[in-house]
Design a protein around this motif. Structure first.
Motif, PDB file in Angstrom:
ATOM      1  N   ALA A   1       0.819  -1.206   0.000  1.00 21.48           N
ATOM      2  CA  ALA A   1       0.000   0.000   0.000  1.00 21.48           C
ATOM      3  C   ALA A   1       0.858   1.263   0.000  1.00 21.48           C
ATOM      4  N   PRO A   2       0.461   2.270  -0.793  1.00 21.30           N
ATOM      5  CA  PRO A   2       1.175   3.553  -0.731  1.00 21.30           C
ATOM      6  C   PRO A   2       0.868   4.243   0.592  1.00 21.30           C
ATOM      7  N   HIS A   3       1.879   4.810   1.204  1.00 28.36           N
ATOM      8  CA  HIS A   3       1.677   5.440   2.505  1.00 28.36           C
ATOM      9  C   HIS A   3       1.857   6.946   2.386  1.00 28.36           C
ATOM     10  N   GLY A   4       1.064   7.659   3.153  1.00 31.51           N
ATOM     11  CA  GLY A   4       1.205   9.102   3.214  1.00 31.51           C
ATOM     12  C   GLY A   4       2.344   9.483   4.132  1.00 31.51           C
ATOM     13  N   GLY A   5       2.592  10.748   4.224  1.00 28.14           N
ATOM     14  CA  GLY A   5       3.667  11.226   5.084  1.00 28.14           C
ATOM     15  C   GLY A   5       3.380  12.633   5.550  1.00 28.14           C
ATOM     16  N   SER A   6       4.402  13.316   5.952  1.00 28.64           N
ATOM     17  CA  SER A   6       4.254  14.695   6.424  1.00 28.64           C
ATOM     18  C   SER A   6       5.489  15.462   6.020  1.00 28.64           C
ATOM     19  N   ALA A   7       5.506  16.727   6.379  1.00 30.00           N
ATOM     20  CA  ALA A   7       6.689  17.536   6.122  1.00 30.00           C
ATOM     21  C   ALA A   7       7.862  17.007   6.947  1.00 30.00           C
ATOM     22  N   PRO A   8       9.087  17.290   6.525  1.00 26.89           N
ATOM     23  CA  PRO A   8      10.244  16.858   7.336  1.00 26.89           C
ATOM     24  C   PRO A   8      10.167  17.445   8.739  1.00 26.89           C
ATOM     25  N   PRO A   9      10.566  16.692   9.740  1.00 25.53           N
ATOM     26  CA  PRO A   9      10.502  17.210  11.109  1.00 25.53           C
ATOM     27  C   PRO A   9      11.448  18.388  11.317  1.00 25.53           C
ATOM     28  N   SER A  10      11.032  19.325  12.132  1.00 28.80           N
ATOM     29  CA  SER A  10      11.860  20.483  12.461  1.00 28.80           C
ATOM     30  C   SER A  10      12.800  20.140  13.611  1.00 28.80           C
ATOM     31  N   PRO A  11      13.750  21.000  13.913  1.00 27.50           N
ATOM     32  CA  PRO A  11      14.665  20.730  15.037  1.00 27.50           C
ATOM     33  C   PRO A  11      13.960  20.593  16.375  1.00 27.50           C
ATOM     34  N   THR A  12      12.749  21.143  16.479  1.00 23.19           N
ATOM     35  CA  THR A  12      12.037  21.062  17.756  1.00 23.19           C
ATOM     36  C   THR A  12      11.049  19.914  17.824  1.00 23.19           C
ATOM     37  N   ALA A  13      11.039  19.049  16.786  1.00 25.16           N
ATOM     38  CA  ALA A  13      10.101  17.923  16.786  1.00 25.16           C
ATOM     39  C   ALA A  13      10.390  16.997  17.961  1.00 25.16           C
ATOM     40  N   VAL A  14       9.328  16.400  18.494  1.00 28.02           N
ATOM     41  CA  VAL A  14       9.444  15.500  19.635  1.00 28.02           C
ATOM     42  C   VAL A  14       9.382  14.066  19.148  1.00 28.02           C
ATOM     43  N   ASP A  15      10.370  13.278  19.409  1.00 25.49           N
ATOM     44  CA  ASP A  15      10.423  11.863  19.015  1.00 25.49           C
ATOM     45  C   ASP A  15       9.419  11.076  19.845  1.00 25.49           C
ATOM     46  N   ASP A  16       8.670  10.176  19.174  1.00 27.19           N
ATOM     47  CA  ASP A  16       7.651   9.411  19.907  1.00 27.19           C
ATOM     48  C   ASP A  16       8.260   8.446  20.906  1.00 27.19           C
ATOM     49  N   ALA A  17       9.582   8.234  20.814  1.00 24.23           N
ATOM     50  CA  ALA A  17      10.240   7.357  21.772  1.00 24.23           C
ATOM     51  C   ALA A  17      10.724   8.101  23.012  1.00 24.23           C
TER      52      ALA A  17
END
Length: 529
Positions: free
Chosen positions: A510-526
């Motif tokens: 299946a083709p998957h969607g995505g989002s814009a590249p994460p910024s330096p302030t993005a929070v990792d889900d881990a």
């Protein structure tokens, strides 16, 4: 309302009443003195459905399919823009029973945004048909959407050919219907062969079932499974008649009946007489052919289903799949009382049968197939949430190849050549063109099902559970789907093994969607919370 307004309203009502009486009196006089006008009235009545369809009906007024639903099928079949603008015109808040699908903010799958994303994506069944019972020719259906049972005889040869070619293009299964496998079924589409009460296509000269003829037929055609038809949504518990005028040489040869005589389908099978002997026959067919064997039925008395699951749980015999046909189906002509009032509608009937298998611990061993207006994405999503593994489309497939809902299927005068044996009417249906439309419709429906599944956070529609749907009960209230049909946790889903396998298959397809590249302030889900 003011006194003056009341007087004016009363006066207008009185005038309207006089006007209506005057019109009726004039009509009576005209019809009495000019009989030709009387016949014209009956002419207008005979084309009423077509006039309402094109000139009068609103977007959501017609049945069995509304203008919006037909427009969606037609646009999907032609690969046109099947989106709708300016918001819904359905009356959500005041329609009891209206389903709402709950999307998820975060999930395992992210839908792609482009309009055609997923159009060509394979969408196989989450279960392997026949694997639980060790059938020699068990297989994983490559499409969760398949073409339902419509016989050659009910449909024209051109229509059957278009559907079979379309099935080949879309990579889905084509149910033969109980009328046998005709030359029109042999254009590349893989088949589910349906055994009806008359055993057309595998009967001897006396009308008795002939096992040798069945095995010969299976060897000569791409038959992947056998379906024993117990009843159907249009006329449950009732046999059928194909009038002598329709029994051409080709139909006679396909069905194994005399040409030019009424072709009778009894209301009951002769090869078994109760649930126990039904299972004996199922095992006989499976042993002789190696194919998965299932049953098709509308839902009425639940005693049969309780007995079936009890015998399956205790004797080691069993069906590989169960096709439930809703009482709102289908393509077969029937007396009005049967069409309107005999057998349960799909959701209610299916939920009762599925629950019976689940309580017996058999639901993960059986492939469940649904039919009854499930060629519309919203209905199909609810079917998957309730436990369907596959859905069959019949009338929607007819719409895709040209049906205009003229509702003349039983008259042999279908204006589009779909449901007729009149050669002059049928010659205008081009199987090559309509095959592409049938395939495109099926591919588009699968695309929409995949997108909705991903919006619900899962990789496949078979992984949608009852928590994803709730049913509105009025202006300010709703009930979860599981509560409506008294489902227990985890009901409606394949086994854990099947879930892992289908996720693995879909992750690479299946083709998957995505989002814009994460910024330096993005929070990792881990990150720790």
């Amino acid at each position: 309302m003011t006194w003056a307004t009341r007087v004016a309203t009363a006066g207008l009502s009185a005038l309207a009443g006089v006007a209506v009486r005057d019109l009726l009196q004039r009509e009576h006089t005209l019809l009495r003195n000019f009989p030709v006008l009387g016949r014209a009235r009956y002419l207008l009545e005979s084309i009423g459905p077509e006039m309402r369809q094109y000139l009068v009906a609103g977007n959501n007024e017609e049945r069995p399919f509304t203008r919006d639903q037909r427009r969606w099928v037609y646009a999907s079949a032609k690969k046109q823009n099947n989106y709708f603008g300016f918001g819904t015109d359905n009356d959500l808040e005041f329609t009891a029973g209206y389903p709402v699908i709950n999307h998820r903010t975060f999930g395992h799958a992210v839908p792609a945004t482009t309009a055609q994303a997923g159009q060509e994506t394979p969408l196989p069944s989450a279960k392997v048909l026949g694997a639980a019972r060790g059938r020699a020719h068990a297989f994983r259906p490559q499409s969760v959407v398949n073409i339902s049972a419509m016989s050659f005889g009910s449909l024209s040869g051109q229509a059957v050919e278009a559907l079979n070619r379309g099935a080949a293009l879309a990579g889905c299964l084509h149910n033969s219907g109980e009328g046998g496998v005709s030359p029109h079924h042999r254009h590349g589409g893989e088949l589910v062969f349906q055994l009806g009460t008359a055993y057309f296509g595998c009967r001897d000269e006396h009308g008795r079932f002939d096992l040798a003829r069945l095995t010969d037929l299976v060897a000569s055609a791409p038959v992947r499974a056998l379906e024993i038809k117990l009843s159907q949504g249009a006329k449950p518990g009732l046999g059928g008649v194909l009038p002598a005028a329709k029994v051409s040489a080709e139909i006679a040869a396909t069905r194994g009946v005399p040409e030019g005589l009424d072709c009778i389908s009894p209301s009951r099978h002769a090869e078994f007489s109760d649930t126990d002997s039904l299972l004996d026959w199922v095992e006989l067919l499976a042993a002789e052919t190696g194919l998965p064997v299932g049953i098709k039925s509308a839902v009425g008395d639940m005693g049969f289903w309780h007995e079936l699951t009890e015998l399956m749980a205790t004797t080691g015999r069993g069906v590989d799949f169960v096709t439930i046909d809703g009482g709102e189906g289908g393509t077969g002509a029937a007396p009005l009382i049967f069409t309107d009032s005999v057998s349960l509608p799909f959701q209610l009937g299916f939920a009762r049968v599925y629950s019976t298998f689940a309580r017996a611990g058999l639901h993960e061993q059986v492939t469940f197939i649904g039919g009854g207006k499930l060629g519309l994405p919203d209905n199909a999503i609810i079917a998957f949430a309730l436990g369907c593994d596959l859905v069959n489309v019949a009338r929607e497939a007819m719409l895709a190849i040209g049906c205009i809902q003229a509702q003349k299927c039983h008259t042999d005068t279908c204006p589009t050549g779909v449901a007729t044996q009149n050669a002059w009417l049928a010659h205008g249906l081009d199987p090559a063109l309509k095959a592409v439309r049938a395939a495109t419709y099926i591919q588009t429906l699968r695309r929409d099902l995949l997108k909705v599944a991903e919006a619900c956070g899962v990789e496949h529609p078979g992984l949608i559970d009852t928590s994803a749907v709730e049913i509105l009960t009025g202006r300010t209230a709703s009930r979860p789907l599981a509560e409506v049909y008294e489902y227990e946790p985890a009901w409606g889903l394949p086994s854990a093994v099947d879930r892992r396998q289908i996720v693995q298959l879909m992750t690479g397809e299946a083709p998957h969607g995505g989002s814009a590249p994460p910024s330096p302030t993005a929070v990792d889900d881990a990150s720790p919370s």
